[in-house]
Design a protein around this motif. Structure first.
Motif, PDB file in Angstrom:
ATOM      1  N   GLN A 172     -12.558  -7.460   9.616  1.00 37.36           N
ATOM      2  CA  GLN A 172     -12.168  -7.325   8.211  1.00 37.36           C
ATOM      3  C   GLN A 172     -11.120  -6.231   8.039  1.00 37.36           C
ATOM      4  N   ALA A 173     -11.278  -5.097   8.733  1.00 37.19           N
ATOM      5  CA  ALA A 173     -10.289  -4.023   8.656  1.00 37.19           C
ATOM      6  C   ALA A 173      -8.937  -4.478   9.203  1.00 37.19           C
ATOM      7  N   VAL A 174      -8.962  -5.233  10.288  1.00 37.47           N
ATOM      8  CA  VAL A 174      -7.707  -5.745  10.868  1.00 37.47           C
ATOM      9  C   VAL A 174      -7.021  -6.700   9.889  1.00 37.47           C
ATOM     10  N   LEU A 175      -7.791  -7.565   9.231  1.00 35.31           N
ATOM     11  CA  LEU A 175      -7.203  -8.501   8.266  1.00 35.31           C
ATOM     12  C   LEU A 175      -6.569  -7.773   7.085  1.00 35.31           C
ATOM     13  N   ILE A 176      -7.210  -6.704   6.612  1.00 37.82           N
ATOM     14  CA  ILE A 176      -6.623  -5.917   5.516  1.00 37.82           C
ATOM     15  C   ILE A 176      -5.276  -5.349   5.943  1.00 37.82           C
ATOM     16  N   LEU A 177      -5.221  -4.807   7.165  1.00 36.59           N
ATOM     17  CA  LEU A 177      -3.965  -4.244   7.663  1.00 36.59           C
ATOM     18  C   LEU A 177      -2.901  -5.325   7.825  1.00 36.59           C
ATOM     19  N   VAL A 178      -3.289  -6.516   8.299  1.00 33.04           N
ATOM     20  CA  VAL A 178      -2.321  -7.613   8.474  1.00 33.04           C
ATOM     21  C   VAL A 178      -1.777  -8.067   7.126  1.00 33.04           C
ATOM     22  N   PHE A 179      -2.626  -8.155   6.129  1.00 38.05           N
ATOM     23  CA  PHE A 179      -2.172  -8.576   4.805  1.00 38.05           C
ATOM     24  C   PHE A 179      -1.212  -7.563   4.181  1.00 38.05           C
ATOM     25  N   MET A 180      -1.472  -6.291   4.390  1.00 35.35           N
ATOM     26  CA  MET A 180      -0.667  -5.260   3.736  1.00 35.35           C
ATOM     27  C   MET A 180       0.592  -4.902   4.519  1.00 35.35           C
ATOM     28  N   ALA A 181       0.698  -5.367   5.747  1.00 33.17           N
ATOM     29  CA  ALA A 181       1.865  -5.013   6.560  1.00 33.17           C
ATOM     30  C   ALA A 181       3.183  -5.476   5.939  1.00 33.17           C
ATOM     31  N   PRO A 182       3.312  -6.739   5.463  1.00 32.52           N
ATOM     32  CA  PRO A 182       4.593  -7.127   4.836  1.00 32.52           C
ATOM     33  C   PRO A 182       4.935  -6.294   3.598  1.00 32.52           C
ATOM     34  N   ALA A 183       3.940  -5.992   2.783  1.00 29.93           N
ATOM     35  CA  ALA A 183       4.199  -5.194   1.585  1.00 29.93           C
ATOM     36  C   ALA A 183       4.684  -3.793   1.942  1.00 29.93           C
ATOM     37  N   LEU A 184       4.111  -3.227   3.003  1.00 28.81           N
ATOM     38  CA  LEU A 184       4.548  -1.900   3.442  1.00 28.81           C
ATOM     39  C   LEU A 184       5.936  -1.957   4.076  1.00 28.81           C
ATOM     40  N   TYR A 185       6.254  -3.056   4.726  1.00 30.70           N
ATOM     41  CA  TYR A 185       7.549  -3.165   5.399  1.00 30.70           C
ATOM     42  C   TYR A 185       8.678  -3.392   4.389  1.00 30.70           C
ATOM     43  N   TRP A 186       8.449  -4.243   3.364  1.00 29.96           N
ATOM     44  CA  TRP A 186       9.510  -4.572   2.412  1.00 29.96           C
ATOM     45  C   TRP A 186       9.812  -3.434   1.443  1.00 29.96           C
ATOM     46  N   ARG A 187       8.847  -2.590   1.147  1.00 27.85           N
ATOM     47  CA  ARG A 187       9.039  -1.435   0.246  1.00 27.85           C
ATOM     48  C   ARG A 187       9.617  -1.868  -1.106  1.00 27.85           C
ATOM     49  N   VAL A 188       8.954  -2.780  -1.726  1.00 24.17           N
ATOM     50  CA  VAL A 188       9.397  -3.273  -3.026  1.00 24.17           C
ATOM     51  C   VAL A 188       9.155  -2.190  -4.082  1.00 24.17           C
ATOM     52  N   PRO A 189      10.175  -1.814  -4.868  1.00 22.38           N
ATOM     53  CA  PRO A 189       9.954  -0.794  -5.909  1.00 22.38           C
ATOM     54  C   PRO A 189       9.171  -1.363  -7.092  1.00 22.38           C
ATOM     55  N   LEU A 190       8.579  -0.474  -7.855  1.00 25.18           N
ATOM     56  CA  LEU A 190       7.784  -0.907  -9.004  1.00 25.18           C
ATOM     57  C   LEU A 190       8.658  -1.471 -10.119  1.00 25.18           C
ATOM     58  N   HIS A 191       9.861  -0.899 -10.295  1.00 21.02           N
ATOM     59  CA  HIS A 191      10.777  -1.336 -11.350  1.00 21.02           C
ATOM     60  C   HIS A 191      12.023  -1.952 -10.725  1.00 21.02           C
ATOM     61  N   PRO A 192      12.522  -3.060 -11.260  1.00 28.50           N
ATOM     62  CA  PRO A 192      13.718  -3.683 -10.680  1.00 28.50           C
ATOM     63  C   PRO A 192      14.964  -2.810 -10.795  1.00 28.50           C
ATOM     64  N   ALA A 193      15.013  -1.954 -11.809  1.00 26.20           N
ATOM     65  CA  ALA A 193      16.187  -1.094 -11.980  1.00 26.20           C
ATOM     66  C   ALA A 193      16.354  -0.136 -10.802  1.00 26.20           C
ATOM     67  N   THR A 194      15.250   0.219 -10.152  1.00 24.96           N
ATOM     68  CA  THR A 194      15.328   1.112  -9.000  1.00 24.96           C
ATOM     69  C   THR A 194      16.105   0.464  -7.859  1.00 24.96           C
ATOM     70  N   ALA A 195      15.986  -0.851  -7.724  1.00 23.11           N
ATOM     71  CA  ALA A 195      16.709  -1.590  -6.691  1.00 23.11           C
ATOM     72  C   ALA A 195      18.038  -2.138  -7.196  1.00 23.11           C
ATOM     73  N   GLY A 196      18.458  -1.745  -8.394  1.00 23.43           N
ATOM     74  CA  GLY A 196      19.701  -2.243  -8.964  1.00 23.43           C
ATOM     75  C   GLY A 196      19.621  -3.672  -9.440  1.00 23.43           C
ATOM     76  N   LYS A 197      18.431  -4.137  -9.766  1.00 25.16           N
ATOM     77  CA  LYS A 197      18.224  -5.500 -10.233  1.00 25.16           C
ATOM     78  C   LYS A 197      17.739  -5.477 -11.686  1.00 25.16           C
ATOM     79  N   VAL A 198      17.635  -6.674 -12.250  1.00 26.99           N
ATOM     80  CA  VAL A 198      17.044  -6.852 -13.571  1.00 26.99           C
ATOM     81  C   VAL A 198      15.858  -7.797 -13.440  1.00 26.99           C
TER      82      VAL A 198
END
Length: 514
Positions: A172-198
């Motif tokens: 279960q711990a390994v699955l949690i880490l596998v699921f969160m790995a893409p989110a940690l790698y992409w580093r999506v900002p909370l607001h689109p303006a931070t990435a220069g988007k709308v």
């Protein structure tokens, strides 16, 4: 829209899906897999083992209140890294526990980590990045919890059976880490303006008008969160509901799987409907379906039969959509983005805490009453209350705002314009009629008072009313003689004037000759 921009929005959706799948799907929905193995391994009762989920949910609820402030204090990627680390570490520590107190302590830690990567940051991320198709996107994200449960619960159950409960927690711990790995790698900002988007579908600059929901509206949201959270606690007891109506525990486990499938289907369906009608109407439909399913299960309990349990449990999956999907959709529709995370965090706290308490309360009620009849009767009453609250929310909005579909909105606008034209024509006719009636009254008043015949009649009436003296016969003779004398005198004077005039003229002529 360019391909690169579409890819960015796709990453946002996947990030939110992985967050919900790891926190709600693995840490909450799949926890029932470990109850019996944990009880056997630590030599504790099944109730004591199931209490571990209560600790997880209580600390998830408490931490959810702090998440909005943490989102403003740190970056989203930092918060996700902290939450992932805490969750994986807590699950690993549970696998090394040797009594239930350590299990409870590490479950509290797991609740903190799961909340940092859970519903509040995930729905806030979607609410900030999407203006159009926000309802449908949110339904996809929240359906990820049911999908992960349906896919990985059998895997964890198999690993527990083959390798033991301790290795099950490691997986279960390994699955949690596998699921969160893409989110940690992409580093999506909370607001689109931070990435220069709308935000997706945003055509105008965001307005400065901040919608502040009235207190009555917030109370309605809170009551819906509490009542629907009670419904979510009921499927956790399907494994004991089935034996109470003459079926095996395996039937109860299968019924839970059907309920999770209904959870997935109804979340996607409600999100699709919410993009065509207002989320509050989609919530009303979900509540009706859940009410039908609850009444059906109550009838099965009364008749002590199990036929038809699977389709009713599938329909009862709409209760999960009502609790987890309807609240963020309704709040995002009625509250400004700046206040969304705070308001939803409070509602999520109430909902999660109620679910945690109701899981234990339902178990105690069954222990005392040896039947789930009264539990489902209370559930029916709560669904009726939810229907009343949804009706209040519908009546609180303007009727022309209940539909967001472009075709339907244009049709409503045409009907409204036609009704306005008819109303204006009716008012104009009434005004013209009133003007003509007034003109007729004016003409009739002039005919009565100002007509010449009426004036002559008035003067004659005044003359007749005035006093007149009639002369006697002697006075008439005297007046006649006097008139004759006056006439004769006037004649003599006129003759004398004619005789004198030629003489004077001749004298003047002689004088001029001389």
């Amino acid at each position: 829209m360019e391909k690169q921009e579409k890819l960015q929005y796709f990453k946002v959706i996947l990030t939110a899906c992985f967050m919900v799948a790891a926190s709600t799907g693995l840490c909450f929905y799949s926890s029932g897999v470990f109850y019996q193995p944990l009880a056997n391994g630590l030599n504790i009762s099944l109730g004591q083992a199931s209490s571990s989920t209560t600790f997880v949910l209580v600390f998830m609820a408490l931490t959810a209140l702090c998440v909005p402030y943490l989102l403003r204090a740190v970056k989203l990627e930092t918060l996700l890294l902290i939450g992932t680390t805490i969750s994986c570490a807590a699950v690993l520590f549970i696998s090394f526990s040797f009594n239930r107190y350590f299990v409870y302590a590490f479950c509290c830690l797991l609740g903190v980590g799961a909340s940092l990567i859970g519903l509040v940051p995930a729905t806030t991320l979607i609410n900030n990045w999407f203006d159009q198709k926000k309802n449908w996107t949110t339904s996809i994200v929240l359906a990820a919890s049911a999908l992960s449960t349906a896919l990985f619960s059998p895997l964890m159950a198999f690993s527990v059976e083959m390798l033991g409960w301790r290795m099950g927690f490691v997986i279960q711990a390994v699955l949690i880490l596998v699921f969160m790995a893409p989110a940690l790698y992409w580093r999506v900002p909370l607001h689109p303006a931070t990435a220069g988007k709308v935000a997706y579908g945003q055509e105008e600059a965001p307005s400065n008008n901040k919608r502040k929901a009235p207190r009555e509206l917030l109370i309605s949201f809170a009551l819906i969160a509490v009542f629907s959270a009670f419904l979510v606690a009921l499927p956790m007891h399907y494994s004991s509901l089935a034996p109470s109506i003459g079926k095996s525990a395996l039937v109860g486990a299968t019924a839970l799987s059907w309920c999770m499938i209904g959870n997935l289907v109804f979340k996607l369906t409600a999100g699709w409907l919410a993009d065509r009608i207002k989320p509050v109407l989609a919530s009303g439909l979900l509540n009706i379906v859940a009410l039908i399913a609850t009444i059906g299960i109550t009838i099965l309990i009364l008749m002590h039969i199990g036929n038809g349990l699977y389709p009713l449990c599938f329909l009862f999956g709409s209760a999960f959509a009502l609790n987890e999907l309807s609240l963020p959709l309704i709040v995002s529709n009625r509250v400004d983005k700046r206040y969304y995370s705070t308001v939803y965090a409070i509602l999520n706290f109430l909902s999660t805490l109620t679910t945690a308490l109701m899981i234990s309360l339902v178990g105690f009620m069954y222990d005392k009453l040896t039947s789930y009849l009264w539990v489902y009767i209370i559930a029916i009453l709560m669904e009726v209350c939810i229907a009343g609250l949804i009706y209040y929310l519908i009546s609180n909005e303007k009727m022309d705002d209940l539909v967001t579909n472009d075709f339907t909105r244009s049709f409503i606008e045409r009907v409204r314009d036609e009704s306005k034209k008819r109303q204006m024509m009716k008012v104009e006719k009434e005004r013209q009629k009133a003007f003509e009636q007034k003109a007729q009254e004016t003409d009739s008043s002039q005919t009565d008072d100002d007509h010449p015949s009426a004036v002559f009649n008035k003067q004659m009436a005044l003359f007749e009313e005035a006093p007149h003296e009639v002369p006697s016969n002697d006075e008439r003779d005297t007046l006649t003689e006097d008139n004759l004398d006056v006439q004769e005198t006037n004649v003599d004077e006129s003759i004398n004037q004619k005789e004198e005039t030629p003489v004077e003229a001749e004298e003047e002529q002689d004088d001029s000759t001389k």
